[in-house]
Design a protein around this motif. Structure first.
Motif, PDB file in Angstrom:
ATOM      1  N   LYS A 187       0.831  -1.211   0.000  1.00  0.00           N
ATOM      2  CA  LYS A 187       0.000   0.000   0.000  1.00  0.00           C
ATOM      3  C   LYS A 187       0.865   1.261   0.000  1.00  0.00           C
ATOM      4  N   ASP A 188       1.932   1.275   0.795  1.00  0.00           N
ATOM      5  CA  ASP A 188       2.816   2.444   0.853  1.00  0.00           C
ATOM      6  C   ASP A 188       3.548   2.657  -0.468  1.00  0.00           C
ATOM      7  N   LEU A 189       4.043   1.568  -1.069  1.00  0.00           N
ATOM      8  CA  LEU A 189       4.773   1.689  -2.339  1.00  0.00           C
ATOM      9  C   LEU A 189       3.858   2.183  -3.454  1.00  0.00           C
ATOM     10  N   ILE A 190       2.609   1.758  -3.442  1.00  0.00           N
ATOM     11  CA  ILE A 190       1.646   2.227  -4.444  1.00  0.00           C
ATOM     12  C   ILE A 190       1.346   3.704  -4.239  1.00  0.00           C
ATOM     13  N   GLN A 191       1.157   4.086  -2.991  1.00  0.00           N
ATOM     14  CA  GLN A 191       0.857   5.491  -2.701  1.00  0.00           C
ATOM     15  C   GLN A 191       2.020   6.398  -3.103  1.00  0.00           C
ATOM     16  N   LEU A 192       3.252   5.918  -2.872  1.00  0.00           N
ATOM     17  CA  LEU A 192       4.442   6.706  -3.209  1.00  0.00           C
ATOM     18  C   LEU A 192       4.870   6.515  -4.666  1.00  0.00           C
ATOM     19  N   LYS A 193       4.179   5.604  -5.383  1.00  0.00           N
ATOM     20  CA  LYS A 193       4.483   5.291  -6.786  1.00  0.00           C
ATOM     21  C   LYS A 193       5.933   4.854  -6.964  1.00  0.00           C
ATOM     22  N   GLN A 194       6.399   4.025  -6.055  1.00  0.00           N
ATOM     23  CA  GLN A 194       7.746   3.459  -6.183  1.00  0.00           C
ATOM     24  C   GLN A 194       7.646   2.142  -6.964  1.00  0.00           C
ATOM     25  N   HIS A 195       7.580   2.295  -8.287  1.00  0.00           N
ATOM     26  CA  HIS A 195       7.278   1.171  -9.165  1.00  0.00           C
ATOM     27  C   HIS A 195       8.315   0.062  -9.066  1.00  0.00           C
ATOM     28  N   GLU A 196       9.565   0.425  -9.001  1.00  0.00           N
ATOM     29  CA  GLU A 196      10.613  -0.592  -9.045  1.00  0.00           C
ATOM     30  C   GLU A 196      10.600  -1.449  -7.785  1.00  0.00           C
ATOM     31  N   LYS A 197      10.433  -0.846  -6.631  1.00  0.00           N
ATOM     32  CA  LYS A 197      10.375  -1.613  -5.382  1.00  0.00           C
ATOM     33  C   LYS A 197       9.104  -2.464  -5.336  1.00  0.00           C
ATOM     34  N   LEU A 198       8.004  -1.879  -5.786  1.00  0.00           N
ATOM     35  CA  LEU A 198       6.764  -2.652  -5.841  1.00  0.00           C
ATOM     36  C   LEU A 198       6.931  -3.870  -6.746  1.00  0.00           C
ATOM     37  N   ASN A 199       7.596  -3.664  -7.863  1.00  0.00           N
ATOM     38  CA  ASN A 199       7.826  -4.767  -8.802  1.00  0.00           C
ATOM     39  C   ASN A 199       8.651  -5.884  -8.159  1.00  0.00           C
ATOM     40  N   ARG A 200       9.670  -5.514  -7.397  1.00  0.00           N
ATOM     41  CA  ARG A 200      10.491  -6.517  -6.697  1.00  0.00           C
ATOM     42  C   ARG A 200       9.653  -7.325  -5.713  1.00  0.00           C
ATOM     43  N   LEU A 201       8.809  -6.615  -4.973  1.00  0.00           N
ATOM     44  CA  LEU A 201       7.971  -7.295  -3.996  1.00  0.00           C
ATOM     45  C   LEU A 201       7.013  -8.272  -4.675  1.00  0.00           C
ATOM     46  N   LEU A 202       6.370  -7.819  -5.749  1.00  0.00           N
ATOM     47  CA  LEU A 202       5.396  -8.664  -6.442  1.00  0.00           C
ATOM     48  C   LEU A 202       6.070  -9.868  -7.087  1.00  0.00           C
TER      49      LEU A 202
ATOM     50  N   TYR B 165       6.735  -3.358 -15.534  1.00  0.00           N
ATOM     51  CA  TYR B 165       6.080  -3.260 -14.233  1.00  0.00           C
ATOM     52  C   TYR B 165       4.564  -3.380 -14.375  1.00  0.00           C
ATOM     53  N   CYS B 166       4.046  -2.781 -15.441  1.00  0.00           N
ATOM     54  CA  CYS B 166       2.615  -2.872 -15.719  1.00  0.00           C
ATOM     55  C   CYS B 166       2.235  -4.330 -15.999  1.00  0.00           C
ATOM     56  N   GLY B 167       3.067  -5.009 -16.790  1.00  0.00           N
ATOM     57  CA  GLY B 167       2.795  -6.401 -17.135  1.00  0.00           C
ATOM     58  C   GLY B 167       2.804  -7.321 -15.934  1.00  0.00           C
ATOM     59  N   VAL B 168       3.710  -7.065 -14.991  1.00  0.00           N
ATOM     60  CA  VAL B 168       3.788  -7.896 -13.782  1.00  0.00           C
ATOM     61  C   VAL B 168       2.511  -7.747 -12.955  1.00  0.00           C
ATOM     62  N   ILE B 169       1.994  -6.531 -12.856  1.00  0.00           N
ATOM     63  CA  ILE B 169       0.748  -6.334 -12.105  1.00  0.00           C
ATOM     64  C   ILE B 169      -0.406  -7.050 -12.798  1.00  0.00           C
ATOM     65  N   ILE B 170      -0.465  -6.956 -14.139  1.00  0.00           N
ATOM     66  CA  ILE B 170      -1.517  -7.676 -14.878  1.00  0.00           C
ATOM     67  C   ILE B 170      -1.414  -9.176 -14.603  1.00  0.00           C
ATOM     68  N   LEU B 171      -0.195  -9.713 -14.706  1.00  0.00           N
ATOM     69  CA  LEU B 171      -0.004 -11.146 -14.452  1.00  0.00           C
ATOM     70  C   LEU B 171      -0.356 -11.502 -13.017  1.00  0.00           C
TER      71      LEU B 171
ATOM     72  N   LEU C 196      -4.068  -3.700  -6.320  1.00  0.00           N
ATOM     73  CA  LEU C 196      -3.471  -3.818  -7.649  1.00  0.00           C
ATOM     74  C   LEU C 196      -4.406  -3.316  -8.735  1.00  0.00           C
ATOM     75  N   ILE C 197      -5.698  -3.642  -8.619  1.00  0.00           N
ATOM     76  CA  ILE C 197      -6.661  -3.203  -9.635  1.00  0.00           C
ATOM     77  C   ILE C 197      -6.776  -1.685  -9.653  1.00  0.00           C
ATOM     78  N   ASN C 198      -6.914  -1.082  -8.482  1.00  0.00           N
ATOM     79  CA  ASN C 198      -7.024   0.377  -8.427  1.00  0.00           C
ATOM     80  C   ASN C 198      -5.756   1.046  -8.949  1.00  0.00           C
ATOM     81  N   PHE C 199      -4.606   0.467  -8.618  1.00  0.00           N
ATOM     82  CA  PHE C 199      -3.347   1.079  -9.042  1.00  0.00           C
ATOM     83  C   PHE C 199      -3.179   1.025 -10.555  1.00  0.00           C
ATOM     84  N   ILE C 200      -3.408  -0.131 -11.148  1.00  0.00           N
ATOM     85  CA  ILE C 200      -3.164  -0.240 -12.592  1.00  0.00           C
ATOM     86  C   ILE C 200      -4.191   0.551 -13.390  1.00  0.00           C
TER      87      ILE C 200
END
Length: 1121
Positions: free
Chosen positions: A508-523, A574-580, A549-553
């Motif tokens: 939730k924090d990474l999405i709010q801060l839009k830290q895409h790369e860290k979010l991608n690592r976590l996912l 990063y977008c593709g990883v969230i879709i997957l 994830l749905i709200n973010f993408i």
């Protein structure tokens, strides 16, 4: 390892020569259990037959000299009497020989035992139903006939007790059902004759009054004729006929549906089936997040009123039901996430619940007479030993969530030790023959369990504080740490809950801060480990992760602009990883989003159009609607030009390939829509010979680029569909393309593709953890099972080198604990020429017996002292992997699967069987009706609000035909022909608006349009739901589903409650609103209610539907949620 029953206590057998008198005295002094006394009595009788006089004087009459132990000895005699036919006859033949006062003692005690259901509750003692049946049909009547007609005070008192007991038997649902019609007449006549001879007219009147509702007209007339000399016993035949007519009325049928009249074994089987249905829904819907609420619901739904404050009873039942339910789910081949939820609930949640119940621990009691104490050890033993052989085979040979086989009972005992409910030495007490798990090992594991993990600080160290420019994901240690967590968290509710909270908070924090790369690592770290994902979802439910994830993408553009950043393709990925990730969640946890579409939601519509429907709703056909012909023409030309540019870049060797300029010419969301279309058309062009396969193969190589790998999921799903359409061809173009896609991505990132390593948990074995490898692994986690199932359906697939290679790669990469298994009618070899309706009914009625009957057919292959399931040895090399799947019976699974897939048939079958029941009063039909009603309620009611809603709906009166016709005319529009629009053209993939501002404008315009044109809202909702028929529309007002004010008012409320204007409502909130409406619309109670409300009062079905409606209301009232 000990497989089978567990035992803590053995009883020695007395061999000393002893008389009946000495045996009775010894039993009183030692307070022997009934089963021990019966065994010794039988041994004594075999040595020297006990005659009638000795039986009367030394056993029946000796209760007078036993003082304070009188109740104990009376119970002992009654248990002996009901332990066999011969002893039953002996008791009732001799009972009339003792004094009336003593007879009263025995009759009174027996009445209490019957009334409290305690007759069968002696440890180790089982009273057969046939013995009870023999008593109520034969022996009791014979005993009454032996009673003297002397008008003595004690005789009258005895007669009062006998008549009261007889009335209880007649009126009891449980015992009354066992009395045969002829025996009923004989017993009634015998009692009437006795009362007449004693001139007990008031008691005779009372007796007739109490039994007239449970006897037929002929029997009543007989009583009337026998009793016409008594004033108050006169019953005129007209009134009797009226009473009889009432018996076969609706209320009588409703009463006859009560399952309390079932025999104890059938009642227990019925209750077990209900508990499994209840538990199964909880495991499928994650309704176990609150331990106290779960326990309260279990107690209120399944624990008898007099046992609700008995922690020992509740503990015993909870353990028994949990293990049995898990076994049934394995045998039914439930989805893998359901099996994980069962296992994880048993080992992480039940110990916490048991700690709340606070049952005595045998080690904490200093009382030497431990047999009399209800301890946790005994409750556990009861739970274990209550399982059938088929369930025990499952529990002792598991590999769910593990690379090794294990005994779930042992894991459970260890968990109780770790949670300090048992001491470490308890393990050897329960499993004395287990040599592989020593006391020291238990102590070591206990120390590890108590070790603080500091999960939040670890994620901070390995993710939050990492600089991605200098430290790769692998170097950060996050991936390895996440892969180690399932083992560390296995036994601990606290650790699992901490992990889930930490992951959710960080996400939730990474999405709010839009830290895409860290979010991608976590996912990537989570989605590469299905077991870890299961643990997180077990504690959070899938909706919380999906909502984020749905709200973010949907809100994020992933716009790289004109930057010269060399890593923009990685940013696109990063977008593709969230879709997957979203697709992985909905596939793994069986969440269906195909029933609706949401305007302005990229991800919901993408999943529907490009994953579920695979672009089948799109074409190159020009629109037949000409409203904006010139504008549409320009859009189509632009689309075709862009498509040509991409095709040339991907497949034409003369071009320089995909340029950065071309990639950036459209957004990444549009790319993910365009690529599946391009490759579908290219594959068909190759099939038709318009392009060479080598050219196609050049294009396939591009799918290994990190930002295009996510597109593979749609292409694989489409290929599998086409493979099944030409399944006679094992060398089709579709198999070749599938092979190339998998090989190119697998070989690029795995140098050990043919090394022969055993990869049951392959996420720990890959040598390279770069982005493309991890993204492709998510695709394997999503589609791996489907690939294996599809290819193995092809005829002679074993002869195809390409198919075997694909299967080898998928099996080596896939965590085989989560491979789904499919069973069809053809695969269920035993099922031939079946009457499916009758077989499904039989399956439901005989739910538990079906498992026990078919348990011998389960395939369990043992290897030395340990067992593996469907595997030939413990070290499978190379690609010769066997599916490490639980055993299941094909026939049982087929019917269970049929019920799940054709649930709607259950309502019509229920109505037909209820019609039949009114004529036959068949016991099996009664069980089926009650279980079907319970299944329908469980299918339809999820919350207390649902419970109130459906109770109100079932109390509504049917509409008139005029109202129905007007509603249909108002709400249904008919199109005379099919008209294609731009929404059906491929160019519609560019319709999405990526800017937040334009989204807001579009959303506000849409709300205004919907307010101005309410019929458009009705049309939108109608198209949102599949298979909306006239019956559904007849009752549209019941939940505002087709009402122009319903949903939009709710959504407006969501916006206004936040105190802001002109803001787009998040997709997840719209989704929640839609799901709430759909859950009311698409369920079995609604289907029944529609049938009920449309039926005319004079219809033959009307009475049946009224009976069922009353039964539904009664069961909904009783259902605790």
């Amino acid at each position: 390892m000990v497989v089978g029953r567990l035992k803590l206590i053995d009883y020695s057998v007395m061999t000393t020569e002893i008389s009946l008198r000495r045996l009775v005295r010894r039993a009183r002094s030692k307070q022997l259990q009934s089963k021990v006394f019966i065994s010794l009595y039988e041994e004594l009788n075999e040595r020297k037959a006990i005659d009638g006089n000795e039986y009367v004087t030394e056993l029946l009459e000796s209760t007078e000299e036993s003082g304070s132990t009188s109740n104990y000895q009376v119970r002992l005699v009654l248990d002996l009497a009901f332990s066999s036919y011969d002893r039953l006859v002996n008791f009732w033949t001799n009972l009339s020989k003792i004094s009336p006062r003593l007879q009263i003692t025995y009759i009174s005690q027996l009445h209490k035992l019957f009334n409290s259901n305690k007759l069968q509750q002696q440890p180790g003692l089982k009273i057969e139903k046939d013995i009870i049946k023999r008593f109520v049909n034969v022996q009791f009547k014979q005993y009454v006939s032996q009673l003297t007609s002397e008008s003595d005070k004690n005789i009258i008192s005895l007669t009062n007790h006998v008549v009261t007991f007889a009335i209880y038997i007649f009126k009891s649902d449980k015992y009354g059902a066992l009395i045969e019609e002829q025996a009923t007449s004989q017993l009634v006549s015998t009692i009437v004759a006795l009362l007449k001879s004693l001139k007990l007219n008031q008691l005779l009147n009372f007796f007739i009054l109490k039994i007239k509702s449970v006897i037929n007209e002929t029997q009543m007339i007989e009583i009337v004729s026998h009793s016409k000399d008594t004033t108050k016993a006169k019953v005129d035949e007209k009134h009797t006929s009226s009473t009889t007519a009432t018996t076969v009325s609706t209320s009588s049928t409703f009463k006859n549906l009560n399952i309390s009249s079932l025999s104890p074994p059938k009642l227990e089987n019925f209750s077990d089936t209900q508990k499994f249905i209840w538990f199964s829904k909880i495991m499928k819907t994650w309704k176990f997040d609150n331990n106290e609420a779960f326990l309260k619901s279990f107690i209120n739904n399944f624990v008898p009123q007099d046992k609700r404050k008995n922690p020992y009873f509740i503990t015993s039942e909870l353990i028994k039901v949990s293990f049995r339910g898990f076994g049934y789910s394995v045998l039914n081949n439930e989805p893998r996430y359901v099996l994980f939820n069962w296992k994880n609930f048993i080992i992480s949640r039940i110990p916490i619940i048991l700690s709340q119940l606070k049952v005595n621990n045998s080690n904490s009691s200093s009382n030497n007479n431990s047999e009399e104490i209800e301890t946790l050890d005994k409750a556990i033993l009861y739970g274990f030993n209550s399982q059938s052989d088929s369930i025990i085979k499952v529990l002792t040979n598991l590999r769910i969530g593990s690379i090794k086989s294990y005994d779930l009972r042992q894991i459970f005992i260890k968990t109780l030790i770790f949670n300090k409910l048992l001491v470490p030495s308890s393990f050897q007490t329960f499993f004395p023959m287990e040599s592989k798990i020593t006391h020291q090992m238990i102590v070591n594991e206990l120390n590890q369990f108590n070790f603080e993990l500091n999960i939040r600080s670890k994620f901070k160290e390995k993710l939050i504080n990492i600089n991605g420019e200098f430290t790769s994901l692998e170097e950060s240690g996050l991936l390895a740490y996440c892969n180690s967590l399932p083992t560390l968290l296995e036994y601990s509710y606290k650790r699992q809950h901490e992990l889930s909270s930490v992951v959710y908070d960080i996400m939730k924090d990474l999405i709010q801060l839009k830290q895409h790369e860290k979010l991608n690592r976590l996912l990537l770290s989570i989605f590469n480990n299905i077991q870890l994902l299961n643990i997180i979802v077990f504690n959070l439910g899938p909706e919380k992760i999906l909502d984020l994830l749905i709200n973010f993408i949907d809100s994020e553009n992933y716009d790289v602009g004109n930057d010269d950043d060399e890593n923009f393709q990685e940013a696109y990925s990063y977008c593709g990883v969230i879709i997957l990730g979203i697709i992985l969640i909905i596939e793994t946890f069986k969440i269906d989003l195909s029933s609706l579409q949401i305007k302005n939601s990229f991800i919901i519509n993408y999943i529907n159009d490009f994953y579920y429907r695979l672009c089948d709703n799109l074409s190159n056909q020009s629109p037949t609607i000409k409203d904006n012909e010139e504008e549409d023409s320009i859009i189509i030309i632009n689309y075709n030009n862009l498509l040509t540019d991409w095709v040339n870049a991907l497949f034409d060797d003369a071009n320089d390939g995909l340029s950065d300029e071309l990639i950036k010419s459209i957004g990444i969301k549009q790319i993910y829509k365009l690529i599946p279309i391009v490759y579908q058309q290219a594959i068909f062009a190759t099939k038709l010979g318009k392009i060479d396969f080598n050219i196609l193969n050049n294009g396939i190589d591009y799918l290994s680029q990190v930002f295009l790998i996510p597109c593979i999921i749609n292409i694989i799903k489409w290929l599998l569909k086409e493979i099944l359409l030409v399944k006679h061809d094992n060398d089709s173009i579709f198999i070749k393309v599938l092979s190339e896609i998998i090989r190119s991505n697998y070989n690029k990132n795995n140098s050990n593709a043919n090394s022969g390593t055993n990869n049951n948990n392959s996420h720990n074995n890959s040598n390279s953890h770069d982005l493309s490898t991890l993204i492709f692994k998510i695709i394997i986690n999503i589609s791996g099972s489907n690939i294996l199932l599809t290819l193995k359906k092809l005829k002679d697939w074993e002869s195809s080198i390409k198919i075997k290679e694909i299967i080898g790669i998928i099996t080596s990469e896939l965590d085989t604990n989560y491979v789904e298994i499919e069973s069809t009618l053809n695969e269920a070899g035993k099922i031939q020429n079946l009457n499916i309706v009758e077989e499904v009914k039989n399956h439901l009625v005989n739910f538990q017996q079906n498992f026990d009957t078919n348990s011998n057919s389960l395939s369990l292959t043992r290897n030395n002292s340990s067992s593996a399931i469907i595997t030939s040895n413990g070290n499978n090399g190379g690609h010769n992997h066997h599916m490490l799947s639980p055993p299941f019976d094909q026939q049982t699974f087929f019917f269970h699967n049929y019920l799940n897939r054709h649930f709607s048939q259950l309502v019509r079958l229920l109505i037909l069987e209820t019609q039949s029941f009114q004529k036959s009063n068949n016991e099996s039909t009664k069980i089926f009706i009650n279980l079907s009603i319970y299944l329908i309620i469980m299918n339809s009611i999820n919350t207390s609000e649902d419970k109130k809603y459906w109770k109100d709906q079932l109390q509504q009166q049917p509409q008139s035909n005029v109202e129905k016709e007007n509603k249909i005319k108002k709400q249904i529009k008919f199109d005379q022909q099919f008209n294609s629009s731009m929404e059906n053209h491929y160019s519609s993939i560019f319709n999405d608006s990526n800017s937040n501002d334009s989204n807001n404008d579009q959303s506000n315009d849409q709300v205004k349009k919907e307010e101005d044109q309410p019929m458009d809202v009705i049309d939108d909702f109608s198209s949102m739901l599949k298979d909306v028929d006239e019956d559904d529309l007849m009752l549209g007002e019941e939940d505002d589903l087709f009402n122009d004010k319903g949903l939009m008012n709710n959504l407006d409320g969501l916006v206004q409650s936040n105190g802001i204007e002109n803001v787009t409502v998040s997709t997840s909130k719209v989704l929640d609103e839609f799901n709430a409406k759909i859950n009311h619309h698409n369920n079995l109670l609604r289907q029944f209610n529609l049938i009920r409300l449309r039926e005319k009062p004079e219809s033959p079905l009307s009475r049946t539907l009224s009976i069922l409606n009353d039964k539904f209301i009664e069961e909904i009232d009783a259902f605790y949620i």
